[in-house]
Design an enzyme around this catalytic site. Sequence first.
Site, short mmCIF file in Angstrom:
data_model
loop_
_atom_site.label_atom_id
_atom_site.label_comp_id
_atom_site.label_asym_id
_atom_site.label_seq_id
_atom_site.Cartn_x
_atom_site.Cartn_y
_atom_site.Cartn_z
N ASN A 33 -4.86 6.75 0.98
CA ASN A 33 -3.78 6.89 1.99
C ASN A 33 -3.78 8.29 2.60
OD1 ASN A 33 -2.72 8.51 0.02
ND2 ASN A 33 -0.68 7.60 0.03
N LEU A 72 -8.46 6.17 -9.10
CA LEU A 72 -8.26 7.64 -9.04
C LEU A 72 -7.09 8.02 -8.15
CD1 LEU A 72 -11.21 7.49 -10.16
CD2 LEU A 72 -11.73 9.50 -8.80
N THR A 91 3.05 5.90 -7.44
CA THR A 91 1.59 5.82 -7.29
C THR A 91 0.93 5.54 -8.64
OG1 THR A 91 1.56 7.23 -5.35
CG2 THR A 91 -0.47 7.14 -6.63
N ASN A 98 -0.71 -2.76 -9.54
CA ASN A 98 -1.43 -3.47 -8.46
C ASN A 98 -2.93 -3.56 -8.74
OD1 ASN A 98 0.79 -4.08 -6.87
ND2 ASN A 98 0.79 -2.07 -5.90
N GLY A 101 -3.54 -5.90 -11.68
CA GLY A 101 -3.34 -7.28 -11.23
C GLY A 101 -4.57 -7.78 -10.50
N LYS A 104 -7.37 -8.33 -12.99
CA LYS A 104 -7.12 -9.58 -13.75
C LYS A 104 -7.55 -10.79 -12.91
CE LYS A 104 -3.17 -12.30 -15.14
NZ LYS A 104 -1.72 -12.39 -15.05
N ARG A 105 -7.13 -10.77 -11.64
CA ARG A 105 -7.40 -11.92 -10.77
C ARG A 105 -8.89 -12.13 -10.51
NH1 ARG A 105 -4.33 -12.94 -5.06
NH2 ARG A 105 -5.97 -14.11 -4.06
N TYR A 144 4.20 13.37 -13.11
CA TYR A 144 2.76 13.17 -13.26
C TYR A 144 2.43 12.76 -14.70
CZ TYR A 144 -2.26 14.42 -12.94
OH TYR A 144 -3.63 14.41 -12.93
N LYS A 148 1.26 9.04 -15.72
CA LYS A 148 -0.08 8.78 -16.27
C LYS A 148 0.01 8.15 -17.66
CE LYS A 148 -2.98 10.50 -13.12
NZ LYS A 148 -4.13 9.79 -12.57
P1 NAD Z 1 -7.09 14.71 -5.14
O1 NAD Z 1 -5.66 14.99 -4.81
O2 NAD Z 1 -8.14 15.45 -4.42
O3 NAD Z 1 -7.40 13.16 -4.96
C1 NAD Z 1 -6.44 12.14 -5.08
C2 NAD Z 1 -6.68 11.13 -3.97
O4 NAD Z 1 -5.75 10.04 -4.12
C3 NAD Z 1 -6.46 11.73 -2.57
O5 NAD Z 1 -7.51 11.36 -1.72
C4 NAD Z 1 -5.15 11.11 -2.14
O6 NAD Z 1 -5.01 11.02 -0.74
C5 NAD Z 1 -5.20 9.76 -2.82
N1 NAD Z 1 -3.88 9.16 -3.03
C6 NAD Z 1 -2.76 9.76 -3.52
N2 NAD Z 1 -1.75 8.87 -3.55
C7 NAD Z 1 -2.25 7.68 -3.09
C8 NAD Z 1 -1.68 6.40 -2.88
N3 NAD Z 1 -0.40 6.14 -3.16
N4 NAD Z 1 -2.49 5.43 -2.37
C9 NAD Z 1 -3.79 5.67 -2.06
N5 NAD Z 1 -4.36 6.87 -2.24
C10 NAD Z 1 -3.61 7.86 -2.75
O7 NAD Z 1 -7.23 14.92 -6.71
P2 NAD Z 1 -8.50 14.81 -7.66
O8 NAD Z 1 -8.63 16.09 -8.38
O9 NAD Z 1 -9.65 14.25 -6.94
O10 NAD Z 1 -7.99 13.75 -8.73
C11 NAD Z 1 -8.39 12.39 -8.71
C12 NAD Z 1 -7.84 11.67 -9.93
O11 NAD Z 1 -8.30 12.28 -11.13
C13 NAD Z 1 -6.31 11.66 -9.99
O12 NAD Z 1 -5.87 10.42 -10.46
C14 NAD Z 1 -6.02 12.74 -11.00
O13 NAD Z 1 -4.80 12.51 -11.66
C15 NAD Z 1 -7.20 12.62 -11.94
N6 NAD Z 1 -7.45 13.89 -12.65
C16 NAD Z 1 -8.00 14.95 -12.00
C17 NAD Z 1 -8.18 16.15 -12.70
C18 NAD Z 1 -8.82 17.35 -12.05
O14 NAD Z 1 -8.87 18.40 -12.69
N7 NAD Z 1 -9.33 17.29 -10.85
C19 NAD Z 1 -7.79 16.25 -14.03
C20 NAD Z 1 -7.20 15.14 -14.65
C21 NAD Z 1 -7.05 13.96 -13.96
#
Ligand code: NAD
Length: 310
Positions: A33, A72, A91, A98, A101, A104-105, A144, A148
Amino acid sequence: MKKVLVTGGAGFLGSHLCEKLLNEGNEVICLDNYFTGEKKNIVHLLDNPYFELVRHDVTMPYFVEVDEIYNLACPASPIHYQYNPIKTIKTSVAGAINMLGLAKRINAKILQASTSEVYGDPQIHPQPESYWGHVNPIGNRACYDEGKRCAESLFVNYHKQNNVRIKILRIFNTYGPRMHPNDGRVVSNFIVQALQRKDITIYGDGKQTRSFQYVDDLLDGMVKLMETGDDFLGPVNVGNPGEFTMLELAEMIIKLTNSTSKLVFEPLPSDDPMQRKPDISLAKEKLNWEPKIKLEEGLIKTIDYFKAII
Ligand code: NAD
Ligand code: UDP
């Protein structure tokens, strides 16, 4: 050729994952998004006929036929996930419901990008997967951390109740090219400040620690986890056990950029964990994985990237 859905695919980690999966001969659907991600991160993939881009929010249902889902989608930087905390929870939680689901489907395998934040401000060090964590459920980071944690619980219960083939990856702080310069996380902040000869902002006394892994190491572990048999679900830590204080990180970045920047001390945000370091015994055993890239080597690559874009 596998069909793979990557949610959050236009973000820092997601864009590298889309690229890796395409390079390995898969068909990739990137869903985002653009809350914190950018088209710029994946524009170089648009010419590939096996790559598709979908603007969608994971809090709404989405249907597609794929073999694997990497979930992610979620802002990862404290300033971004605290900007609209209710949306962050939606989110993580509605997004997980979502995507589970959907899995699963269509009987797809689904991997959750979980986080070391599930351990909160840990009282056990280093953190093994068996540690339940120390999280403040009403603090600034809770949207957060608890989002998670709830997503992990959803994953496990979709597996128990509906036999969904799940994988849970607990990612420790990851850095590298394509982090957003205003992302607010420590590695990008310090590098941008050092390159611009601005003050380096140390929150608190800078003695808190983190373990930083380079993005390529993380992706290697992530794909290896997806490839494990259906009997291994995780959660599994993937991170670099090298542990550094924020002062040490700042000094290393000043040295590598030949910067004249000075350190300034600012208040420590509430609930900022004092220490963090993964116990990676399980990843070594089950994934035959360990990180290869040392902090200095990864920082040099990341500094080169920021030099080119700022
Ligand atoms: P990021 O913010 O660069 O990427 C997150 C992406 O998710 C973005 O492109 C954002 O636009 C998209 N997004 C957010 N909300 C959304 C929604 N409701 N619908 C669709 N898209 C959505 O962060 P990142 O560092 O690339 O992290 C990616 C994943 O890895 C995340 O889930 C984060 O929690 C997890 N993570 C990252 C780290 C890290 O150090 N980078 C550590 C632990 C966990
Ligand atoms: N931090 C800092 N200066 C900054 C940004 C972050 O000292 O400009 C600190 C922050 O307080 C935390 C650590 O660096 O102790 C890691 O912060 P980040 O936001 O990168 O990740 P997280 O706290 O989620 O591990």
